[in-house]
Scaffold this motif. Sequence first.
Motif, PDB file in Angstrom:
ATOM      1  N   SER A  65      40.712  57.768  33.214  1.00  0.00           N
ATOM      2  CA  SER A  65      40.317  56.521  33.713  1.00  0.00           C
ATOM      3  C   SER A  65      41.564  55.390  33.485  1.00  0.00           C
ATOM      4  O   SER A  65      41.797  54.981  32.693  1.00  0.00           O
ATOM      5  CB  SER A  65      39.025  55.900  33.179  1.00  0.00           C
ATOM      6  N   TYR A  66      41.999  54.572  34.433  1.00  0.00           N
ATOM      7  CA  TYR A  66      42.624  53.459  34.568  1.00  0.00           C
ATOM      8  C   TYR A  66      42.067  52.279  34.245  1.00  0.00           C
ATOM      9  O   TYR A  66      42.758  51.365  33.669  1.00  0.00           O
ATOM     10  CB  TYR A  66      43.644  53.207  35.824  1.00  0.00           C
ATOM     11  N   GLN A  67      40.583  52.333  34.543  1.00  0.00           N
ATOM     12  CA  GLN A  67      39.718  50.960  34.230  1.00  0.00           C
ATOM     13  C   GLN A  67      40.106  50.226  32.874  1.00  0.00           C
ATOM     14  O   GLN A  67      40.669  48.839  32.828  1.00  0.00           O
ATOM     15  CB  GLN A  67      38.413  51.112  34.428  1.00  0.00           C
ATOM     16  N   PRO A  68      39.929  51.120  31.782  1.00  0.00           N
ATOM     17  CA  PRO A  68      40.381  50.362  30.593  1.00  0.00           C
ATOM     18  C   PRO A  68      41.778  49.479  30.569  1.00  0.00           C
ATOM     19  O   PRO A  68      41.915  48.510  29.951  1.00  0.00           O
ATOM     20  CB  PRO A  68      40.209  51.261  29.538  1.00  0.00           C
ATOM     21  N   ILE A  69      42.595  50.260  31.195  1.00  0.00           N
ATOM     22  CA  ILE A  69      43.985  49.639  31.097  1.00  0.00           C
ATOM     23  C   ILE A  69      43.958  48.355  31.891  1.00  0.00           C
ATOM     24  O   ILE A  69      44.489  47.307  31.407  1.00  0.00           O
ATOM     25  CB  ILE A  69      44.954  50.526  31.724  1.00  0.00           C
ATOM     26  N   TYR A  70      43.568  48.554  33.142  1.00  0.00           N
ATOM     27  CA  TYR A  70      43.339  47.217  33.938  1.00  0.00           C
ATOM     28  C   TYR A  70      42.814  46.123  33.205  1.00  0.00           C
ATOM     29  O   TYR A  70      43.020  44.917  33.409  1.00  0.00           O
ATOM     30  CB  TYR A  70      42.939  47.652  35.375  1.00  0.00           C
ATOM     31  N   ASP A  71      41.530  46.336  32.748  1.00  0.00           N
ATOM     32  CA  ASP A  71      40.611  45.477  31.960  1.00  0.00           C
ATOM     33  C   ASP A  71      41.534  44.726  31.072  1.00  0.00           C
ATOM     34  O   ASP A  71      41.469  43.461  30.832  1.00  0.00           O
ATOM     35  CB  ASP A  71      39.336  46.109  31.654  1.00  0.00           C
ATOM     36  N   SER A  72      42.291  45.566  30.022  1.00  0.00           N
ATOM     37  CA  SER A  72      42.914  44.962  29.078  1.00  0.00           C
ATOM     38  C   SER A  72      43.892  44.154  29.404  1.00  0.00           C
ATOM     39  O   SER A  72      44.468  43.074  28.963  1.00  0.00           O
ATOM     40  CB  SER A  72      43.387  45.966  28.163  1.00  0.00           C
ATOM     41  N   VAL A  73      44.618  44.381  30.715  1.00  0.00           N
ATOM     42  CA  VAL A  73      45.789  43.609  31.266  1.00  0.00           C
ATOM     43  C   VAL A  73      45.123  42.276  31.717  1.00  0.00           C
ATOM     44  O   VAL A  73      45.729  41.287  31.581  1.00  0.00           O
ATOM     45  CB  VAL A  73      46.438  44.313  32.595  1.00  0.00           C
ATOM     46  N   ILE A  74      44.033  42.089  32.519  1.00  0.00           N
ATOM     47  CA  ILE A  74      43.361  41.050  32.821  1.00  0.00           C
ATOM     48  C   ILE A  74      43.104  40.174  31.553  1.00  0.00           C
ATOM     49  O   ILE A  74      43.416  39.033  31.629  1.00  0.00           O
ATOM     50  CB  ILE A  74      42.019  41.270  33.555  1.00  0.00           C
TER      51      ILE A  74
END
Length: 108
Positions: free
Chosen positions: A56-65
């Motif tokens: 899942s890429y979602q945790p990475i995108y969330d942490s970038v935001i």
Amino acid sequence: MYAPSAYNFFSLDQQNADTSSWSFEGEPLAHLSNRSGSIIETMQMISGFITYTPVSYQPIYDSVIEGSEADSLEAASIKVKDITGERIMFAGGDDLMRNSSQMGEDIY
């Protein structure tokens, strides 16, 4: 629009280069940097690739935001309100790429 995003993100070019996923007239658009995200989330995603488990890429995108400064968020935001004409958006509640359901709400 499928799996909407409220921001332009870094490219997924397999070289982990901090470049934009999008360009306009040959110039890269402002984007959120992969360097603003959590190294732990990145390492967990890479371990998923190595062990052939779902990623899942979602945790990475969330942490970038979360790790981005307000001016970076503004510069990289997708200005949907400036689009003229009809729009339709589909977003999944269990999107493993990014939190498209929340981003869909954020951009309207």
